[in-house]
Design an enzyme around this catalytic site. Structure first.
Site, mmCIF file in Angstrom:
data_model
loop_
_atom_site.group_PDB
_atom_site.id
_atom_site.type_symbol
_atom_site.label_atom_id
_atom_site.label_comp_id
_atom_site.label_asym_id
_atom_site.label_seq_id
_atom_site.Cartn_x
_atom_site.Cartn_y
_atom_site.Cartn_z
ATOM 1 N N GLU A 71 0.833 -1.201 0.000
ATOM 2 C CA GLU A 71 0.000 0.000 0.000
ATOM 3 C C GLU A 71 0.868 1.251 0.000
ATOM 4 O OE1 GLU A 71 -1.601 1.407 3.957
ATOM 5 O OE2 GLU A 71 -1.603 -0.753 4.343
ATOM 6 N N CYS A 116 -3.384 -3.419 4.336
ATOM 7 C CA CYS A 116 -2.468 -4.481 4.777
ATOM 8 C C CYS A 116 -2.814 -5.847 4.197
ATOM 9 C CB CYS A 116 -2.473 -4.566 6.302
ATOM 10 S SG CYS A 116 -1.987 -3.019 7.104
ATOM 11 N N HIS A 131 -2.539 -10.708 11.556
ATOM 12 C CA HIS A 131 -2.028 -9.391 11.185
ATOM 13 C C HIS A 131 -1.851 -8.599 12.470
ATOM 14 C CE1 HIS A 131 -1.472 -5.473 9.520
ATOM 15 N NE2 HIS A 131 -2.616 -5.030 10.015
#
Length: 538
Positions: free
Chosen positions: A124, A158, A293
């Site tokens: 990103e 993400c 994550h």
């Protein structure tokens, strides 16, 4: 002898198999030219074969940052669960991070660039609204002459690295596969404006080699995905690296996505077990390890507790007298959607899941705790951390649950099955050995003061997207073998160089040697595989 073949006939058949196998090896096949012997056995156990991790060479201590920022002691170290935060000077950008991690993986695995048929980048960190980071990485392939490489960049906060990984696995399992490996790169530079979100930054990249007969195989059909529209974290300002963050909403989105993905995953594995004649419920007990994550470590601990909450609420008759659900009867009737910020529920289930956290998840937080949030590589840094801190024997046969989340939002919970083969020299043994120095690499970084860190953030802020710019950061501070930005010309074209791996010999000589050795290694493996497949089928 089963087919009454004489030794001479066996030799003739073996010769034909070898010719077909060699044709499979050609890196310059025309599309659709995969030989019939290759088509006869589509790959099994597709997954991750090799992993490489790159973190920046500098970090700041979170305890010192607390004092520098004038916040209470423990706000970052205890409240967030963070010890150190890695960061990049203006010498590194997303392309340099990815160049570094890809070249390191190729060198350490001894593979030729000709053996890669797909390369996809999940990120990103956007420095060009048109040109992909993947095309920058193609510079590494030039010497090999291999331009037949599928894939570009994939972006959604993400989650981009996971999407790229899924695409790679799907490619190897599809009719598009030409017998070569896929390479997935997840990389980002996570920076925030001055304020409460800044200590949740970080930077780094993870590269993963994908292929058949992998030590970490994706379990077919076991993937729970949940996607919705939300403005919890986004980057609308095209001239700034900084995001717009709604912290509370982002936590709610993350936890609600985890609930939904876990529910879908459990339904799918339950249906699979029923087809196999098994009547059992899926719970945390079915995972040897669980990685998430990791925006910050404390959220990961809360997330594991939340999976136990889901198990508890879905169980038809949980034992609240003994076992993991002991003492939780007061929460039997809570509604899952009302518990995102319920401190009583959170505290009770974090306590109840403490042993599971120690055994299944804590080891995964090594990189996250020591380097911070890397965005797309975050969950794969957690996976690498598990591999780095366990022996092949401890990992063999385990199911690893993986939860990936990207704001906006997109999330998936899936599982990886570790091979049973933990013998010395096995693919699992090699994978684990390649990561055994992870802690040493983290310890070899240079600590800088919060003031120097703040100066670097200010420099990045002021020079982001400048044309005709020469970076000011020190090249000598970078790890050997690190790619770095040398200049941005008047047309915003970026130029890179690589710091020497050693001071006493040029890098290029070593690359040529590595490439030639890799050709032989890859060829021998593939020929052996084709020969075994032939005799198995005949």
């Amino acid at each position: 002898h089963r087919h009454s073949l004489t030794p001479l006939n066996h030799y003739a058949h073996l010769t034909s198999v070898l010719k077909l196998a060699r044709s499979c090896l050609s890196p310059f096949r025309m599309p659709g030219s995969l030989p019939a012997v290759c088509e006869a056995a589509w790959p099994k156990d597709v997954g991750i074969m090799a992993v490489e991790v790159y973190v920046p060479s500098q970090y700041v201590e979170q305890a010192e940052l607390e004092e520098f920022d004038g916040v209470g002691a423990g706000k970052y170290t205890v409240g967030l669960g963070q010890a150190r935060m890695g960061f990049c000077s203006d010498r590194e950008d997303i392309s340099s991070l990815c160049l570094t991690v890809v070249q390191r993986l190729m060198e350490h695995s001894g593979l030729s660039y000709q053996s890669v048929g797909r390369l996809e980048v999940g990120t990103e960190t956007i420095i060009d609204k048109s040109k992909s980071t993947k095309t920058v990485l193609m510079q590494l392939f030039e010497e090999s002459g291999n331009t037949d490489v599928d894939g570009v960049d994939t972006t959604n906060a993400c989650y981009g690295g996971t999407a790229a990984l899924f695409n790679a696995v799907n490619w190897v399992e599809s009719s598009s596969w030409d017998g070569r490996y896929a390479l997935v790169v997840a990389g980002d530079i996570a920076v925030y404006a001055t304020g409460g979100a800044r200590p949740t930054g970080g930077a780094g990249a993870v590269a993963m080699l994908v292929g058949p007969n992998a030590p970490l195989a994706f379990e077919r059909g076991l993937r729970g995905t949940h996607m919705r529209h939300a403005y919890d974290f986004y980057k609308p300002d095209m001239v700034s690296e900084y995001p717009v963050v709604d912290g509370k909403l982002s936590i709610q989105c993350y936890l609600s996505a985890l609930d939904r993905c876990y529910s879908i995953y459990r339904n799918k594995i339950h249906a699979q077990w029923q087809r196999e004649g098994l009547d059992k419920r899926c719970s945390l007990a079915d995972f040897g390890f669980m990685v998430f994550h990791s925006p910050y470590c404390k959220l990961v601990q809360k997330s594991l507790a939340r999976l136990m909450l889901n198990d508890f609420l879905c169980h038809p008759s949980p034992d609240t007298e003994s076992g993991p659900f002991s003492g939780l009867e007061a929460f039997r009737d809570v509604k899952i959607e009302d518990t995102y910020f319920d401190r009583d529920v959170e505290k009770a289930f974090m306590k109840a899941s403490s042993e599971a956290f120690e055994n299944k998840t804590k080891a995964s937080l090594l990189i996250s705790n020591q380097n911070g949030n890397m965005y797309t590589p975050s969950v794969y840094g957690c996976l690498a951390s598990v591999l780095a801190q366990h022996t092949p024997q401890q990992l063999a046969g385990q199911r690893i649950g993986v939860f990936s989340y990207g704001s906006g939002f997109a999330a998936t919970l899936y599982s990886i099955k570790v091979t049973q083969d933990a013998t010395p020299g096995s693919s699992l043994d090699k994978l684990v050995s390649s990561l055994c120095d992870l802690q040493a690499r983290l310890d070899s970084r240079k600590k800088v003061s919060p003031d120097v860190f703040a100066q670097n953030m200010k420099l990045r802020e002021e020079t982001h997207h400048l044309a005709n710019y020469i970076p000011q950061g020190s090249v000598e501070e970078l790890f050997p073998g690190t790619w770095y930005l040398t200049r941005v010309d008047e047309k915003h074209r970026r130029q890179y160089a690589r710091r020497s791996v050693s001071d006493d010999r040029p890098l290029e000589a070593g690359l040529l040697t590595s490439s030639n050795a890799a050709e032989v290694c890859f060829s021998n493996w593939y020929l052996f595989h084709m020969i075994l497949m032939y005799f198995h089928n005949n």
